[in-house]
Motif scaffolding. Sequence first.
Motif, short mmCIF file in Angstrom:
data_model
loop_
_atom_site.label_atom_id
_atom_site.label_comp_id
_atom_site.label_asym_id
_atom_site.label_seq_id
_atom_site.Cartn_x
_atom_site.Cartn_y
_atom_site.Cartn_z
N HIS B 179 9.64 12.01 6.06
CA HIS B 179 9.24 12.59 7.33
C HIS B 179 7.91 12.69 6.99
N ALA B 180 7.20 13.21 5.80
CA ALA B 180 6.00 13.25 5.84
C ALA B 180 5.24 11.84 5.65
N GLY B 181 6.10 11.03 5.38
CA GLY B 181 5.27 9.75 5.17
C GLY B 181 5.31 9.24 6.78
N LEU B 182 6.40 9.01 7.48
CA LEU B 182 6.44 8.71 8.65
C LEU B 182 5.34 9.43 9.64
N ALA B 183 5.42 10.97 9.42
CA ALA B 183 4.48 11.55 10.21
C ALA B 183 3.29 11.91 9.80
N GLY B 184 2.71 11.43 8.60
CA GLY B 184 1.51 11.34 7.93
C GLY B 184 0.85 9.81 7.85
N GLY B 185 1.68 8.90 8.51
CA GLY B 185 1.04 7.66 8.48
C GLY B 185 0.74 7.15 7.00
N ALA B 186 1.58 7.48 6.16
CA ALA B 186 1.34 6.82 4.79
C ALA B 186 1.70 5.45 4.86
N ASP B 187 1.01 4.80 4.03
CA ASP B 187 1.14 3.07 3.90
C ASP B 187 2.19 2.80 3.25
N ASP B 188 3.01 3.54 2.35
CA ASP B 188 4.23 3.29 1.96
C ASP B 188 4.93 4.48 1.48
N ILE B 189 6.17 4.65 1.42
CA ILE B 189 6.99 5.47 1.09
C ILE B 189 8.00 5.08 0.02
N LEU B 190 7.98 5.99 -1.05
CA LEU B 190 8.90 5.70 -1.90
C LEU B 190 9.87 6.70 -2.12
N ILE B 191 11.37 6.48 -2.14
CA ILE B 191 12.38 7.39 -2.02
C ILE B 191 13.62 6.92 -2.80
N PRO B 192 14.26 7.79 -3.37
CA PRO B 192 15.46 7.54 -4.30
C PRO B 192 16.35 6.71 -3.51
N GLU B 193 16.57 6.72 -2.29
CA GLU B 193 17.42 5.84 -1.56
C GLU B 193 17.21 4.45 -1.44
N ILE B 194 15.78 4.05 -1.65
CA ILE B 194 15.53 2.71 -1.34
C ILE B 194 14.95 2.19 -2.96
N GLU B 195 15.54 0.98 -3.14
CA GLU B 195 15.20 0.33 -4.58
C GLU B 195 13.56 0.27 -4.64
N LEU B 196 13.21 0.81 -5.64
CA LEU B 196 11.84 0.93 -5.99
C LEU B 196 11.19 -0.63 -6.14
N ASP B 197 10.20 -0.76 -5.39
CA ASP B 197 9.51 -2.03 -5.33
C ASP B 197 8.08 -1.74 -5.31
N ILE B 198 7.33 -1.61 -6.61
CA ILE B 198 5.89 -1.27 -6.62
C ILE B 198 5.02 -2.56 -5.95
N ASN B 199 5.70 -3.51 -6.14
CA ASN B 199 4.85 -4.58 -5.54
C ASN B 199 4.66 -4.70 -4.05
#
Lengths: 319, 319, 319, 319
Positions: B179-199
């Motif tokens: 929610h903070a990422g969507l509402a804050g306009g983050a460029d990317d959001i890393l969450i435990p539910e989605i496999e980590l992809d640093i690239n």
Amino acid sequence: MKRIGILTSGGDASGMNAAVRATVRKGLSMGMEVYAIDRGFEGLLDGNIEKMQWHSVGDILQRGGTILRTARSERFRTEEGQERAVSVLDTFGIEGVVVIGGDGSFRGGMELSRRGVHVMGIPGTIDNDLAYTDYTIGFDTAVNTVLAMISNIRDTSSAHERTSIIEVMGRHCGDIALHAGLAGGADDILIPEIELDINRACRRILRGQQSGKRHSIIIKAEGVPVSTAELRDIIEERTGQETRAVVPGHIQRGGTPSRQDRVLASLMGAKAAELLYDDEESKAIGITGGEIRACGLEEALQMKREFNPMLYDLAETLA
Amino acid sequence: MKRIGILTSGGDASGMNAAVRATVRKGLSMGMEVYAIDRGFEGLLDGNIEKMQWHSVGDILQRGGTILRTARSERFRTEEGQERAVSVLDTFGIEGVVVIGGDGSFRGGMELSRRGVHVMGIPGTIDNDLAYTDYTIGFDTAVNTVLAMISNIRDTSSAHERTSIIEVMGRHCGDIALHAGLAGGADDILIPEIELDINRACRRILRGQQSGKRHSIIIKAEGVPVSTAELRDIIEERTGQETRAVVPGHIQRGGTPSRQDRVLASLMGAKAAELLYDDEESKAIGITGGEIRACGLEEALQMKREFNPMLYDLAETLA
Amino acid sequence: MKRIGILTSGGDASGMNAAVRATVRKGLSMGMEVYAIDRGFEGLLDGNIEKMQWHSVGDILQRGGTILRTARSERFRTEEGQERAVSVLDTFGIEGVVVIGGDGSFRGGMELSRRGVHVMGIPGTIDNDLAYTDYTIGFDTAVNTVLAMISNIRDTSSAHERTSIIEVMGRHCGDIALHAGLAGGADDILIPEIELDINRACRRILRGQQSGKRHSIIIKAEGVPVSTAELRDIIEERTGQETRAVVPGHIQRGGTPSRQDRVLASLMGAKAAELLYDDEESKAIGITGGEIRACGLEEALQMKREFNPMLYDLAETLA
Amino acid sequence: MKRIGILTSGGDASGMNAAVRATVRKGLSMGMEVYAIDRGFEGLLDGNIEKMQWHSVGDILQRGGTILRTARSERFRTEEGQERAVSVLDTFGIEGVVVIGGDGSFRGGMELSRRGVHVMGIPGTIDNDLAYTDYTIGFDTAVNTVLAMISNIRDTSSAHERTSIIEVMGRHCGDIALHAGLAGGADDILIPEIELDINRACRRILRGQQSGKRHSIIIKAEGVPVSTAELRDIIEERTGQETRAVVPGHIQRGGTPSRQDRVLASLMGAKAAELLYDDEESKAIGITGGEIRACGLEEALQMKREFNPMLYDLAETLA
């Protein structure tokens, strides 16, 4: 003087934009041309310079950060870079430059000054670490931000009956910690200016517990010679109370500037434009004794900050 | 039922006090006696129990934290402790207990329930990690707090043209980050539910740079399997852009609760009192489909949270 | 002196609680007994007086309003009332009283002082209208509150391309309007110290429109001799731009105090305790030239405030 | 559909910009061209239409108001105006339009729809007065703003032991008053949906006084059929307690949008772009039962709002 430049440099501070607006509009109102130099000394070397209009600085007064951006410049540290910077200014016909920033930025300004540019320094740094002025732009806002954090931390610390350590900015100067600690009712304040005494902090926590306090808050400036993680471990061990640490970091920068920072920045920005208009020699603009004053730029840089223990002692008495 | 108790347990969350107020006053208004149990299950074992009056919960609606305090209880984890807890409740004549907290607190409540106590669970945790309810109390306030931090970080990141990583709370559930990422306009959001992809994160930062963005913001939930310091190093190396990380930690708790959290907490607190008044079996109170609903407490604990990728996909599309 | 009292009087101001805390704890730390007088001079007459402990002033530093409450007192205006007040103080053995408030409160203090009570005045009023001190407690917080309102108003005024008039507090002193106007970028500021010129305001609005501004904001102090409704009508008619007015009233009071107000209040509260400890004659405590100073209470009341047009001129130049 | 327009109309609401951003970027991401129509239907008639790029909606997510501006349009009320509007859209090749606003804006949209334009309505109004959706964009932020004001008012009301009346927005719909009153702990709430009973408000104030409350707060929606000044006089006379009124007016608009408003606006804005992409008939987008849903635009306008007394009753019970 007919044509001046303005740049921001070093760490950003809330209120820098208010100072930029004041210099630009005061300058324009006196008939000068004002040029914005983007990205500090680095942008100066790149010729990132643009003529400002009245509306160029509209709607920025209330914004944190700096619309002029800021950057480190390795190139400007060399003699060659400094000479190039002066030549860029010459190309644009800019005779005087307003430099908004801290210690390092003023030193950069001195290099221009030595080469004949009139430089007016405006103290823009949240650390409040410049000896020649009572307040720097951004300090008041930063402490208000920390106070809001302390308020949140107090809620949760009290619910859990914990000790919380908050590490605030300040490498050599404990002013953010000092003001936030006094104004936030911290149990102890650890600052670089006072010799570290972890046992005293522990005693104050224990004393608070005995008098029925549900929680304790310790404010620590980053420049204190113990890591916050280590401090946490020691305090938890010695007091037996669960202890947590938080490092708000860059959240302390930014945010809409406070009354004090906007008013101070407006006064200083306008003063800088006036001094350049009057062809004054390079100066640092500050506030002492409640008045905006200017002293020689070099002199300002040579002043040593003296620590006045009054606020510290008061905080310790009242906690 | 004539006599009920209420406790808060686990991590505190803004709005818990609003729920306490609602249960107490709704209970009193229906003619029940309401007892506050201080410091969760630990305080229950210690008999820290006090009869509440109408005014006992005055002036707390707007406060973060919990006036009932919260604590870990090793003793309550044992069968012996649980039996003792029931016997303390018997001594006070308390037949039903409202438990405000998260997963672990509800499990504690189940132990009482198995021994004949009617237990009503109210979801009080900033993590929004309970499967049976769309929202938990404290979540909305926590995200609003993070949004204020992002605003500050954006100012300074933009001034310095940096990438900033903000690590927010959430060990197993990325909702605060999402929610903070969507509402804050983050460029990317890393969450435990989605496999980590640093690239992917790096690509998004680079894409932003190319399209002229001055700064990038990455929101990372604490449960993502890479340390924030390490992530910082990798991103800085791969993107070539200066990268800073900040971990606001417990500042995300506490703070005056938002409209949503106060209204939700008031509805849920009152519902809990009603259910006990009606001698209902143990239940978990939640909000689904915009309505306050109650399901079996055990059933609630057994539900598995399903990740709905809609908000995540939307955030990635709009960033 | 061994036993002192403290009261708040007149309109409440954010930071009063910080001053109360400082006086009480500084007093206790020096070995004095400190008594809280509830509800100002009215409570004094009623003997609403209670001995304070260290913890009596815990958790109040960050609260707006005043825990000591404040009230008007018709009875205290009479000679009889004043003599009775002194006799109540005698009964409690209270030799000195700290009075936190504005002009009227200080006059009340003078009546006690004339009858032998040592009175220390602390300037607590949002209006900043006391001549002997640069700042009063509550002023900084009030202006910060107004700045947050201006920020909201700017959003909506800009969306609708309107002129907005904000009437702020200040009957005889335009300092809230002046600082909020300068720091908030108002197009014009109307204060009691400057002769009302509605045409100038209209000209400034029209000039802004011509230079492409989407909206205009006018800050008006309540003491300006035209009603806000009337002003709205005139401006709308003369500029042809839709004009709205808002009067935030008492929202300007209250709110968690700012850094400046908490630090100032802490310094002043402690100073008051020290002066009474030293058996000093009645004094008014202020801040001038950046330093906490005390002058004779009567002298303070006789000083006339001089209007310094510097901030006003600067605001007009920069808008 | 290949080319769509977007406009905001009616009173501005926080979160409108988030909706604009979502429509623009979602539309672009699906390969459509998106045109911004400045100043609502008035700007449409004037052909104030500009093609949007990805970055055109950068840095607006967190801003109150609307970057597209809004305006009343007398011309658009006529058949002639409406036909001209359609012909302007034709000229630009725009087949569908997203209209963000309230009731009146949707009616305007219907006029376009009747003439063959696909119109997607997004509910943007702080009043929460649209029957077909549980929440409108801007409502949550407005209530949070009012809660901050109540917090300030409570400080000062408590210091002075006063009754305060706060008049909030809402002509036909009392939702702001209702939520602010429940969440803010108001002693009574006066809304258009409930028959005015000043004596009940007075009884509740007196009851609070008798139970030891220091102050009372009454929230009144502007649509309640008694002027706030008159209400003040009546309450003061009947309760004998000093009573003050405050009308925060347009401060309730604007301000940085809350989590809920940003998330809701992002979801709705994206949904509108999708529906137009799919060449759907004119629809109103809402949230019911926690889900984003779309119903026919005309149908949405014909729905009657039913008042659910649950929150009102709860507020009365808990106060």
